[in-house]
Structure formats: C-alpha cells, structure tokens
Enzyme design. Structure first.
Site, mmCIF file in Angstrom:
data_model
loop_
_atom_site.group_PDB
_atom_site.id
_atom_site.type_symbol
_atom_site.label_atom_id
_atom_site.label_comp_id
_atom_site.label_asym_id
_atom_site.label_seq_id
_atom_site.Cartn_x
_atom_site.Cartn_y
_atom_site.Cartn_z
ATOM 1 N N HIS A 99 1.015 -1.346 -0.035
ATOM 2 C CA HIS A 99 0.002 0.054 0.002
ATOM 3 C C HIS A 99 0.639 1.111 0.050
ATOM 4 O O HIS A 99 0.189 2.466 -0.086
ATOM 5 C CB HIS A 99 -0.930 -0.114 1.211
ATOM 6 C CG HIS A 99 -2.328 0.586 0.826
ATOM 7 N ND1 HIS A 99 -3.388 0.375 1.565
ATOM 8 C CD2 HIS A 99 -2.614 1.578 -0.195
ATOM 9 C CE1 HIS A 99 -4.582 1.189 1.203
ATOM 10 N NE2 HIS A 99 -4.111 1.598 -0.127
ATOM 11 N N ASP A 122 -10.109 -0.352 3.894
ATOM 12 C CA ASP A 122 -8.873 -1.166 4.557
ATOM 13 C C ASP A 122 -9.024 -1.546 5.939
ATOM 14 O O ASP A 122 -9.823 -0.971 6.782
ATOM 15 C CB ASP A 122 -7.825 -0.057 4.470
ATOM 16 C CG ASP A 122 -6.317 -0.514 4.723
ATOM 17 O OD1 ASP A 122 -6.059 -1.720 5.230
ATOM 18 O OD2 ASP A 122 -5.342 0.159 4.235
ATOM 19 N N HIS A 124 -6.743 -1.251 7.915
ATOM 20 C CA HIS A 124 -6.098 -0.402 8.694
ATOM 21 C C HIS A 124 -6.146 1.353 8.262
ATOM 22 O O HIS A 124 -6.847 1.390 7.244
ATOM 23 C CB HIS A 124 -4.278 -0.447 8.415
ATOM 24 C CG HIS A 124 -4.033 -2.034 8.677
ATOM 25 N ND1 HIS A 124 -4.205 -2.790 7.660
ATOM 26 C CD2 HIS A 124 -3.446 -2.684 9.569
ATOM 27 C CE1 HIS A 124 -4.037 -4.170 8.095
ATOM 28 N NE2 HIS A 124 -3.422 -4.006 9.205
ATOM 29 N N ASP A 126 -3.565 3.229 7.664
ATOM 30 C CA ASP A 126 -2.173 3.816 7.198
ATOM 31 C C ASP A 126 -2.010 5.218 7.397
ATOM 32 O O ASP A 126 -1.639 6.356 6.586
ATOM 33 C CB ASP A 126 -2.258 3.370 5.560
ATOM 34 C CG ASP A 126 -2.445 1.714 5.451
ATOM 35 O OD1 ASP A 126 -1.995 1.083 6.259
ATOM 36 O OD2 ASP A 126 -2.817 1.397 4.185
ATOM 37 N N HIS A 139 4.230 1.372 4.184
ATOM 38 C CA HIS A 139 2.857 1.045 3.722
ATOM 39 C C HIS A 139 1.658 1.546 4.619
ATOM 40 O O HIS A 139 0.807 1.440 4.600
ATOM 41 C CB HIS A 139 2.569 -0.519 3.264
ATOM 42 C CG HIS A 139 2.398 -1.612 4.411
ATOM 43 N ND1 HIS A 139 1.864 -2.732 4.363
ATOM 44 C CD2 HIS A 139 2.978 -1.434 5.609
ATOM 45 C CE1 HIS A 139 2.043 -3.329 5.493
ATOM 46 N NE2 HIS A 139 2.499 -2.513 6.254
ATOM 47 N N ASP A 226 -7.583 -2.100 -0.368
ATOM 48 C CA ASP A 226 -6.471 -2.705 0.252
ATOM 49 C C ASP A 226 -7.209 -3.919 0.554
ATOM 50 O O ASP A 226 -8.502 -4.033 1.278
ATOM 51 C CB ASP A 226 -6.057 -2.256 1.692
ATOM 52 C CG ASP A 226 -4.833 -3.099 2.287
ATOM 53 O OD1 ASP A 226 -4.897 -4.207 2.154
ATOM 54 O OD2 ASP A 226 -4.215 -2.297 2.970
ATOM 55 N N ASP A 228 -6.655 -6.538 2.197
ATOM 56 C CA ASP A 228 -6.927 -6.992 3.725
ATOM 57 C C ASP A 228 -7.999 -6.281 4.547
ATOM 58 O O ASP A 228 -8.283 -6.700 5.627
ATOM 59 C CB ASP A 228 -5.660 -6.919 4.609
ATOM 60 C CG ASP A 228 -5.276 -5.414 4.908
ATOM 61 O OD1 ASP A 228 -5.943 -4.445 4.907
ATOM 62 O OD2 ASP A 228 -4.058 -4.903 4.938
ATOM 63 N N GLU A 271 -2.027 -4.938 -1.768
ATOM 64 C CA GLU A 271 -1.613 -5.828 -0.692
ATOM 65 C C GLU A 271 -1.780 -7.137 -1.077
ATOM 66 O O GLU A 271 -1.968 -8.341 -0.195
ATOM 67 C CB GLU A 271 -2.002 -5.216 0.323
ATOM 68 C CG GLU A 271 -1.492 -4.082 1.156
ATOM 69 C CD GLU A 271 -0.236 -4.142 1.922
ATOM 70 O OE1 GLU A 271 0.231 -5.337 1.940
ATOM 71 O OE2 GLU A 271 0.363 -3.195 2.033
#
Ligand SMILES: NC(=[NH2+])NCCC[C@H](N)C(=O)O
Ligand SMILES: [Mn+2]
Ligand SMILES: [Mn+2]
Length: 299
Positions: A99, A122, A124, A126, A139, A226, A228, A271
C-alpha cells in the site's frame, strides 16, 4: 467508462514480507483480461513500473523509515505514469503491490483534480508518520503522506504540497489502528467507518452516505482498496491480515454501488501477496472484485 489504463506497481519494500511484488502479475494470471473482455471494456495494459525492490534493505536510522529512498523513487515513477494515463483520457486501474504505492498513485491522480476525494477501504488506517509508526513500514503511512504528513521525500512527490484534504477522505473497514494513528485521525477529523460501524449500519448505507458526502464536495473520487479489508478467511495472501473483516458479499455490493455512482475516477487494488497465498485465491477474489467495480453483475 473511459478506456482503462492498467498499471502494475510491484512494490514490496513498503512492508517486511517478500512477495507483494508478485501481486500485479498474479492478478493478471487470475483472469483479469477475461473479466475485462466479458465486460466489453476497452483497456491498455502498460505492464509494471520498474521498482528496485532488490536494492532496498536499509533502515534510515535518522528517520525510522524503512527503504525511504527506494519507496520515494518508486512513488515518483508511479505518479508520473498515472498522471500520463489520465492525460490520455484513461481510467487508471492500478494493481499492487504493497500500500505504499498509494503515495505515487494519488500524487499522480491529484494532478488532474482540484479537490480529490479518497475512499480508503482497508483494515488499517495507514495513518502513521515516522514519529508514530511502530514498524517503520511505509505502507502503514501512505494515507498520512497524502495529507502532507511525514518525511519530505514522500510528501513532495510531484509537488511539495498535500495531495488531499483531511475532510475529503473516508476510511471504511478499519479494525486495526495504532494508538498514534488514532490521535492523528482525531486531530485531523478523518471520517472512519470501522468494521463495527459497517456491521451496525450496513454496507449499503455506509457507501451511500460516503458517496453523498464526497460527491457534494469533491471533483472526483479515487478508490484505494486494500484487500486486507476483507476477512483473512477470504484473502490469505496478504501480509498484514486482521480478523473480523468485511465479507466478500458486502464488498462486492460496495463496489457495485461505487460503479453505479459513476463517481470513481481511478482505483487501486493493493496488498496481494502470492507467496503467502494458497492457489492464487486472493488474486482471483481481487479480479472478481475488480469486475464488480467495473460493472459486472450477477444477473
Ligand atoms: N497497508 C497495510 N496493510 N498497512 C498495515 C499497517 C500496519 C501497522 N499499522 C503499521 O503501521 O505498520
Ligand atoms: Mn492499507
Ligand atoms: Mn491494510
């Protein structure tokens, strides 16, 4: 939809695992072109950006940033290519890659919009800087960098100014946010629909609210997806999996709503790490998700 410009960004040095550099080709091999052809989409594949993953293994001691110079160089190349594609009238479809690539992609897209919006889908946020990051992995910093926070080598790609305004960003699906990120998110007033809020409110309402909000105030929306964000049971091939993720079904629905809105001007799917995967299933799911964004329907 405009002609698609496909670009792989095989970067893996924004995080510690080998293999995210193989993501773009794994996505192509998982049937990307078949999906595009079935949709009658016109496209041009520019191949992959040249990234120097091999030469990078440096922690810049002074900054707590891993592979800073190489990530900055990759971002510059990516940004220029993305900007060129838009110049040609194409819709950039970017395949990752970790990412950290979003530093380059958004810098490139932003050249063409005065008030770009971003949907950051995402697990996350980030949203670390070199001061807050527990890992030093870039990332985990790319969204903050896009807002102008972080090392100057990263925030100055193409132009030394913030690429997006804090109020033009919406994070969806978050469930792993570091304590320093949490503070920055509050300070900047970033809108976040956590995985819990998606559960409570439903993905349809989350996406519609986000679209209404962003369309009223921006002149284009970039999707940073992303993989994930999804639960690891669906996407084992990713470097920083977090349990309790979004489902395949609700993510397809989210992408379908984004497609129907006609507000998305560029998108990246990031990712994907084939070395951590089983039977390329993460890349295959990614291709199906791309299909939904581009208008594929069940019936
Ligand atoms: N794009 C990602 N998968 N980011 C994961 C970031 C994990 C963690 N918050 C970090 O800063 O290191
Ligand atoms: Mn991410
Ligand atoms: Mn993530």
């Amino acid at each position: 939809m405009n002609k698609l410009g496909i670009l792989g960004v095989p970067i893996t040095i924004g995080q510690p695992n080998k293999g995210a550099d193989l993501g773009p080709d794994a996505i192509r091999h998982a049937g990307l072109y078949t999906v595009l052809q079935n949709l009658n989409a016109s496209y041009q594949d520019y191949g992959n950006v040249q990234i120097k993953n091999e030469e990078a293994n440096q922690i810049d001691q002074a900054t707590n940033l891993k592979n800073l110079n190489e990530v900055a160089a990759a971002s510059e190349l990516t940004a220029n290519k993305v900007s060129e594609m838009i110049q040609e009238g194409q819709f950039p479809l970017l395949l990752g890659g970790d990412h950290s690539m979003a530093i380059g992609t958004i810098a490139g897209v932003q050249q063409h919009y005065e008030n770009l919006g971003v949907i950051w889908y995402d697990a996350h946020a980030d949203f670390n800087t070199e001061e807050t990051s527990p890992s030093g992995n870039i990332h985990g910093m790319s969204l903050a960098v896009n807002l102008g926070m972080g090392h100057e080598k990263l925030t100055s790609i193409l132009q030394n100014e913030p690429k997006i305004k804090p109020e033009n960003v919406i994070i969806i699906g978050a469930r792993s946010i570091d304590s320093g990120e949490r503070e920055l998110i509050k300070e900047k007033g970033i809108k976040v629909y956590t995985a819990h809020e998606v559960e409570q409110q439903g993905i349809e309402s989350v996406i519609k609210e986000s679209l209404n909000y962003l369309t009223a105030r921006t002149d284009g929306i970039h999707l940073s997806f992303d993989v994930d964000s999804l639960d690891p049971i669906y996407v084992p091939g990713t470097g920083t999996p977090v349990e309790g993720g979004l489902s395949v079904r609700e993510s397809h629905y989210a992408l379908r709503l984004l497609n129907e809105s006609e507000k998305i001007v560029s998108a990246e799917f990031v990712e994907v790490n084939p070395l951590l995967d089983e039977r390329n299933q993460t890349a295959k799911r990614t291709v199906e998700l791309i299909g939904s964004l581009l208008g594929e329907r069940y019936i």
